[in-house]
Write a protein that holds these residues in place. Structure first.
Motif, PDB file in Angstrom:
ATOM      1  N   GLN A 302       4.987   5.769  -3.389  1.00  0.00           N
ATOM      2  CA  GLN A 302       4.708   4.865  -4.706  1.00  0.00           C
ATOM      3  C   GLN A 302       4.663   3.476  -4.236  1.00  0.00           C
ATOM      4  O   GLN A 302       3.697   2.812  -4.939  1.00  0.00           O
ATOM      5  N   ILE A 303       5.581   2.895  -3.230  1.00  0.00           N
ATOM      6  CA  ILE A 303       5.360   1.629  -3.006  1.00  0.00           C
ATOM      7  C   ILE A 303       4.086   1.056  -2.134  1.00  0.00           C
ATOM      8  O   ILE A 303       3.557   0.053  -2.511  1.00  0.00           O
ATOM      9  N   LEU A 304       3.476   2.243  -1.463  1.00  0.00           N
ATOM     10  CA  LEU A 304       2.285   1.973  -0.996  1.00  0.00           C
ATOM     11  C   LEU A 304       1.181   1.578  -2.062  1.00  0.00           C
ATOM     12  O   LEU A 304       0.369   0.828  -1.900  1.00  0.00           O
ATOM     13  N   LYS A 305       1.172   2.278  -3.022  1.00  0.00           N
ATOM     14  CA  LYS A 305       0.593   2.356  -4.084  1.00  0.00           C
ATOM     15  C   LYS A 305       0.491   0.888  -4.873  1.00  0.00           C
ATOM     16  O   LYS A 305      -0.490   0.348  -5.235  1.00  0.00           O
ATOM     17  N   VAL A 306       1.786   0.418  -4.965  1.00  0.00           N
ATOM     18  CA  VAL A 306       1.899  -0.810  -5.571  1.00  0.00           C
ATOM     19  C   VAL A 306       1.413  -1.880  -4.651  1.00  0.00           C
ATOM     20  O   VAL A 306       0.832  -2.882  -5.149  1.00  0.00           O
TER      21      VAL A 306
END
Length: 353
Positions: A302-306
């Motif tokens: 999710q952090i990578l997507k953000v």
């Protein structure tokens, strides 16, 4: 004489015109009337209109495209000042009331520029919220505090475009002025629709300057006002001048594009602002998933997507941050040009018309 050399003469005459003005009412020295100048002017205006019309649809309503439209306005006003030598003849032929109408329009267009400056200030505030959101995402690792700060800033962006904050007094007041401005421009356009522009070079130049200025100001009012509710006004023109056809075609195409965007529920008409809205919405949808991720692997995903959405957000932020000052500069130039043209005619001896 070629078009380029004709407009070189125009530029030289205009410099002479600007440098010899004084505080008292005087006859303005301009180059001797050249029968080819008006033809060169019309060809140049038609060319500028065609350049705007022939742009790819994705370029329409972009900052660069709008700047080209504003440069066209400046060009028409520069030429209009050069027709000042015909002023005495216009007054002696009993067309003083038409000059009064022009002077009245110039005041209203100056007021319009003030409203448009306020609209640009509103967009700059939007850019400020984007900056806050991006600064929150610079933290590593991204924690709950950063996520909430970013989401709050993005919400402020969304509210601005969706009119959820219209109850705020100063913002509601500003939008009320924008609505009045739109109505004022429409009334000016209606009066111009009834005007006969074939009364000589002076009328053609002043008429053309007013037509393109009112059109571009109406366009800017729609594009720069967040969540604009108004339709683009229409100035109906017919005649033998080469620029009439180009103007009518451009006007029709721009109006169709604006109506298409509004029918698709696009809140932002300015291209860069529209792209920013999409990026804001996507980022706002991705951020909460960090909070709900339990497993460390899921959280990393999710952090990578953000981070990926933040890169897109950064790109649109840079486009707006660099582009809005350019629009602001062009608007200042139009405001100054309107003032200069108005003062040029006020400085002449109008007689007792």
């Amino acid at each position: 004489m070629s078009t380029l050399s004709l407009f070189a003469s125009l530029g030289a005459a205009f410099q002479s015109f600007s440098s010899h003005r004084s505080s008292c009412k005087v006859s303005v020295p301009v180059a001797k009337s050249n029968p080819n100048l008006i033809s060169a002017f019309e060809r140049d205006l038609a060319s500028r209109l065609e350049q705007l019309r022939s742009a790819d649809e994705t370029e329409y309503l972009s900052i660069e495209w709008l700047c080209q439209a504003m440069e066209m306005v400046l060009s028409t006003h520069s030429f209009a000042e050069l027709t000042a030598s015909d002023f005495d003849q216009v007054v002696s032929n009993g067309h003083g009331k038409w000059i009064d109408s022009f002077m009245d329009n110039s005041v209203k267009l100056l007021d319009t520029c003030v409203v448009l400056k306020a609209a640009l200030a509103e967009i700059k505030s939007y850019i400020g919220h984007l900056n806050v959101a991006l600064r929150a995402l610079e933290k590593d690792p991204i924690g709950e505090i950063e996520v909430k700060r970013c989401m709050n800033a993005l919400k402020q962006c969304s509210n601005a475009l969706n009119r959820k904050d219209v109850a705020v007094h100063h913002l509601a007041q500003r939008r009320s002025k924008a609505e009045s401005c739109s109505s004022m421009l429409r009334k000016m356009a209606e009066r111009l629709n009834a005007e006969d522009s074939s009364k000589g070079d002076f009328f053609m130049a002043i008429y053309a300057a007013q037509v393109v200025t009112i059109f571009v100001c109406s366009l800017l009012s729609n594009v720069l006002t967040l969540s604009s509710r108004w339709s683009l006004l229409t100035i109906s023109r017919s005649g033998h001048s080469s620029w009439f056809s180009s103007f009518n075609t451009l006007q029709k195409k721009v109006k169709e594009l604006i109506e298409k965007k509004k029918s698709n529920d696009r809140n932002a008409l300015l291209m860069e602002l529209d792209m920013a809205e999409i990026a804001v919405r996507n980022s706002h949808n991705v951020l909460p998933k960090i909070m709900h991720a339990n497993a460390s692997s899921d959280k990393r995903t999710q952090i990578l997507k953000v981070k990926k959405s933040a890169k897109v957000l950064q790109a649109v932020f840079v486009d707006l941050q660099q582009g809005i000052p350019t629009l602001e500069s062009h608007l200042e130039n139009i405001h100054g040009n309107l003032l200069r043209t108005r003062m040029a005619f006020l400085d002449m001896d109008h007689g007792s018309y």
